[in-house]
Design a protein around this motif. Structure first.
Motif, short mmCIF file in Angstrom:
data_model
loop_
_atom_site.label_atom_id
_atom_site.label_comp_id
_atom_site.label_asym_id
_atom_site.label_seq_id
_atom_site.Cartn_x
_atom_site.Cartn_y
_atom_site.Cartn_z
N ALA A 293 20.00 -12.43 163.03
CA ALA A 293 21.17 -12.16 162.18
C ALA A 293 21.88 -10.91 162.67
O ALA A 293 21.34 -10.13 163.45
CB ALA A 293 20.74 -12.00 160.72
N VAL A 294 23.10 -10.78 162.20
CA VAL A 294 23.87 -9.55 162.42
C VAL A 294 24.20 -8.98 161.05
O VAL A 294 24.74 -9.68 160.19
CB VAL A 294 25.16 -9.84 163.22
CG1 VAL A 294 26.03 -8.58 163.30
CG2 VAL A 294 24.83 -10.34 164.61
N GLU A 295 23.85 -7.72 160.86
CA GLU A 295 24.12 -7.03 159.60
C GLU A 295 24.95 -5.79 159.89
O GLU A 295 24.43 -4.77 160.33
CB GLU A 295 22.82 -6.66 158.89
CG GLU A 295 21.97 -7.87 158.52
CD GLU A 295 20.64 -7.47 157.89
OE1 GLU A 295 20.38 -6.24 157.77
OE2 GLU A 295 19.87 -8.38 157.52
N ARG B 256 12.87 -6.58 164.47
CA ARG B 256 13.39 -5.28 164.89
C ARG B 256 14.90 -5.22 164.66
O ARG B 256 15.58 -6.25 164.62
CB ARG B 256 13.07 -5.02 166.36
CG ARG B 256 11.57 -4.80 166.63
CD ARG B 256 11.32 -4.57 168.10
NE ARG B 256 12.10 -3.43 168.60
CZ ARG B 256 12.24 -3.14 169.90
NH1 ARG B 256 11.67 -3.91 170.82
NH2 ARG B 256 12.97 -2.10 170.27
N ARG B 257 15.41 -4.01 164.53
CA ARG B 257 16.83 -3.78 164.27
C ARG B 257 17.41 -2.92 165.40
O ARG B 257 16.79 -1.94 165.83
CB ARG B 257 17.02 -3.09 162.92
CG ARG B 257 16.44 -3.89 161.77
CD ARG B 257 16.46 -3.10 160.47
NE ARG B 257 17.83 -2.88 160.00
CZ ARG B 257 18.52 -3.74 159.27
NH1 ARG B 257 17.99 -4.92 158.93
NH2 ARG B 257 19.75 -3.46 158.86
N HIS B 258 18.60 -3.30 165.87
CA HIS B 258 19.21 -2.62 167.00
C HIS B 258 20.68 -2.36 166.68
O HIS B 258 21.44 -3.30 166.44
CB HIS B 258 19.10 -3.47 168.27
CG HIS B 258 17.69 -3.91 168.58
ND1 HIS B 258 16.87 -3.22 169.42
CD2 HIS B 258 16.99 -4.98 168.11
CE1 HIS B 258 15.70 -3.84 169.49
NE2 HIS B 258 15.74 -4.92 168.71
N ASP B 259 21.08 -1.12 166.71
CA ASP B 259 22.47 -0.76 166.44
C ASP B 259 23.28 -0.80 167.73
O ASP B 259 22.88 -0.21 168.74
CB ASP B 259 22.54 0.64 165.83
CG ASP B 259 21.93 0.69 164.43
OD1 ASP B 259 21.97 -0.35 163.74
OD2 ASP B 259 21.40 1.75 164.06
N VAL B 260 24.40 -1.51 167.69
CA VAL B 260 25.26 -1.62 168.88
C VAL B 260 26.72 -1.44 168.45
O VAL B 260 27.08 -1.66 167.29
CB VAL B 260 25.08 -2.97 169.60
CG1 VAL B 260 23.66 -3.13 170.13
CG2 VAL B 260 25.43 -4.15 168.69
N ASP B 261 27.55 -1.05 169.41
CA ASP B 261 28.98 -0.88 169.16
C ASP B 261 29.80 -2.08 169.63
O ASP B 261 30.87 -2.37 169.09
CB ASP B 261 29.49 0.37 169.88
CG ASP B 261 28.73 1.62 169.50
OD1 ASP B 261 28.57 1.87 168.29
OD2 ASP B 261 28.26 2.33 170.41
#
Length: 629
Positions: free
Chosen positions: A454-456, A466-471
């Motif tokens: 998913a994208v949150e 796992r969660r990954h922050d991207v721009d």
């Protein structure tokens, strides 16, 4: 045609310099051809066997014999302006067999003679039909459409081409992402009757490919209408009524024949990821690359590890602040010493000025990189290790690829489990190492061995939690290649739409070209014509174009619409499906975009290219009937 009539010969100093860069097995073929003496290939300069993807530049000769060969070649080739008459077909195969160090079957003689340009392809020979012949509309001005346009111009038919984009090139116009290129060698990735000797790389990138296609299209560009797509095509009983949509709205055009050259890689596949549409930053598919997005200083997420990802990630690593690659499943990767190599000026001079050099180099590639791999992909029912490979040769390849992984990951063994596939080699499209392992070892690149759940907001959540922050989010997720001819509405003799007859992902056609119930409607790059075992799509395109040319000649001669018989198409597809049951892509546990929801292989051919070449050599009129009978 071929380069048997080369430009002015090189000056002595330039020739000596160029010979220092020669691929020696190719040079020996040139010498045998020019002198008529095959002893060059069988005597003291006999080349060693060419293995795998290695060009075997030295021919396995020691330095002294290499020097002697170049001196002897200089004495023979200085001042030579053109090659002698082409060898006969049997000699072509014998010469190539000696050059490659393995026996090439005689069934390759005729296609090699034509593909090398030693004679014009049969489908380009023969008298023109003239403007009183069938009126033809070609859909698409990618490589296939341009090839068809050249054939129709030779036939002097009344034809037109419509292209939805503003220029020619198809997928090579649309895919402009950093690092975009092809995994077929340059000198094989061109038409036999339209060679480009002056490639700058052994494996070309998108800018050079699109330049080639634009140059190749120049003589037929006047027949192309750009910015125009096909809305519908309806068979009236005698002709096709086609509705086109262009810059000025819709128009109707009536033609006798429609040839679809839209291909399989024109609809980007966007995965159904929950929350993807709410991502706050730039999110785009590689086939719709946003050149206005500056990646400098950005955290970039890349979804997928297929061919486009393997090309784009090494290009943007180091430019972006970080790159996170989300891998649903690993891919088998092969090393290739030529993949990143530029062609130096010496070799380019040989290609351009030494008669026959480009031709013989291309024919060596034709054997090395087309059907030679096919046995590796055939399932051996008695093989005792089906969980890891499908036959002894396939297992040998698995060990070779695994050794490459281990060598590349020395000192970074923690990545091994993530990148090493657990399925047999070639179960999915094989990829060429584009400094991939070097790239994923970088401190600013992270390979995440988990698919996206998913994208949150600006956070990508993977299936492992796992969660990954991207721009920025890049979708390297391939194409909807099984949904062919979408969204066109094509209706044949019965009036039942082709889309309804095929369903969303089960296209079928006789030889990938002709469909029952659709008279005078032909396909190039249709169902089961993609190549999964290697080779050049240009070779396949020429075979299909030649088959269509044969049908057009039949139409012109008898003035009756042609429709392939249902039982002929069914029998062909039964043979095709049975052949696929012997191939890697239907091996238990395999998942690939080649297969539809029911498990049937829809996109890719099970045949060797030489088999398909002979199948499409000329249409069997007994396979067709006048429409409505």
């Amino acid at each position: 045609m071929s380069d048997v009539a080369a430009p002015a010969p090189l000056a002595d100093a330039d020739l000596r310099d160029a010979l220092d860069g020669a691929n020696l097995p190719t040079l020996l073929l040139v010498l045998a051809h020019v002198t008529g003496d095959d002893g060059w290939l069988t005597g003291r300069f006999r080349p060693s066997r060419t293995r795998a993807l290695d060009d075997n530049d030295t021919a396995g000769l020691d330095p002294q014999r290499r020097h002697e060969l170049r001196e002897a070649a200089f004495a023979v080739l200085r001042g030579v302006r053109e090659a002698p008459p082409p060898p006969d077909d049997a000699r072509i195969v014998a010469m190539l067999s000696a050059s490659l160090g393995e026996e090439i079957p005689p069934e390759y003689a005729e296609p090699m003679a034509e593909d090398g340009g030693f004679r014009e392809p049969a489908w380009l020979r023969g008298p023109a039909i003239g403007p009183d012949g069938p009126r033809v509309l070609v859909i698409g001005a990618g490589a296939s459409g341009i090839c068809m346009a050249h054939a129709l111009r030779r036939l002097e038919l009344d034809f037109s081409v419509v292209e939805r984009n503003a220029d020619v090139g198809g997928t090579w116009l649309e895919n402009t992402y950093p690092g975009a290129g092809v995994d077929t060698p340059s000198h094989l990735y061109s038409f036999s009757f339209g060679p480009r000797p002056s490639w700058s790389r052994y494996y070309p990138k998108q800018p050079e490919i699109i330049t080639y296609l634009r140059d190749f299209a120049a003589p037929v560009r006047d027949a192309i209408t750009f910015g125009t797509s096909v809305v519908s095509a309806v068979w009236t009983g005698t002709s096709w009524d086609v509705v086109l949509r262009g810059p000025d709205g819709e128009e109707q055009r009536t033609v006798d024949v429609v040839v679809s050259c839209v291909g399989q890689f024109n609809q980007p596949a966007t995965p159904a990821i929950p929350g993807l549409d709410t991502f706050p930053g730039p999110a785009f598919h590689t086939a719709r690359w946003r050149h206005d997005v500056d990646l400098r200083g950005k955290r970039v997420g890349v979804v997928g590890t297929g061919a486009s990802s393997m090309q784009v990630v090494p290009e943007i690593a180091g430019e972006a602040a970080s790159v996170t690659v989300f891998q649903r499943s690993p891919q088998w990767i092969t090393p290739n010493g030529n993949y990143l190599r530029r062609i130096d000026d010496r070799v380019r001079r040989l290609m351009e000025h030494v008669p026959g050099y480009r031709t013989w180099y291309r024919l060596r590639l034709m054997w090395m990189l087309q059907d030679k791999l096919h046995p590796t992909l055939r399932r051996d029912p008695d093989w005792p290790h089906p969980e890891r490979s499908i036959n002894a040769l396939n297992d040998k390849h698995r060990r070779f690829f695994t050794a490459h992984v281990d060598a590349q990951l020395e000192g970074a063994e923690h990545l091994r489990d993530a990148v090493l596939p657990d399925y047999p080699p070639y179960g999915k499209r094989i990829l060429i190492d584009n400094d991939w392992f070097t790239t994923i070892r970088r401190g600013d690149v992270e390979l995440v061995p988990s698919g996206v759940a998913a994208v949150e907001g600006s956070t990508v959540v993977t299936q492992n939690g796992r969660r990954h922050d991207v721009d920025v989010l890049v979708l390297a997720t391939g194409f909807s290649s099984r949904r062919m001819l979408f969204p066109m509405d094509v209706r044949g003799r019965s009036g039942v739409p082709l889309r309804e007859q095929w369903g969303t992902d089960d296209a079928r056609a006789h030889l990938g070209v002709a469909v029952p119930d659709f008279p005078n409607f032909f396909l190039v790059y249709g169902p089961n014509t993609n190549l999964g075992h290697g080779g050049s799509t240009f070779f396949h395109t020429e075979a299909q174009t030649g088959y269509v040319v044969g049908l057009l000649r039949e139409l012109a001669a008898h003035k009756e619409p042609l429709e392939v018989r249902q039982e002929v198409c069914d029998a062909y597809n039964a043979r095709l499906d049975a052949a696929h049951e012997q191939m890697i892509w239907t091996h238990p546990g395999m998942t690939t975009y080649y297969r539809n929801a029911a498990g049937r292989v829809v996109t890719t051919t099970p045949w060797r290219l030489v088999d398909y070449w002979h199948m499409t050599r000329r249409p069997d009129t007994a396979d067709f009937r006048p429409a409505g009978q």
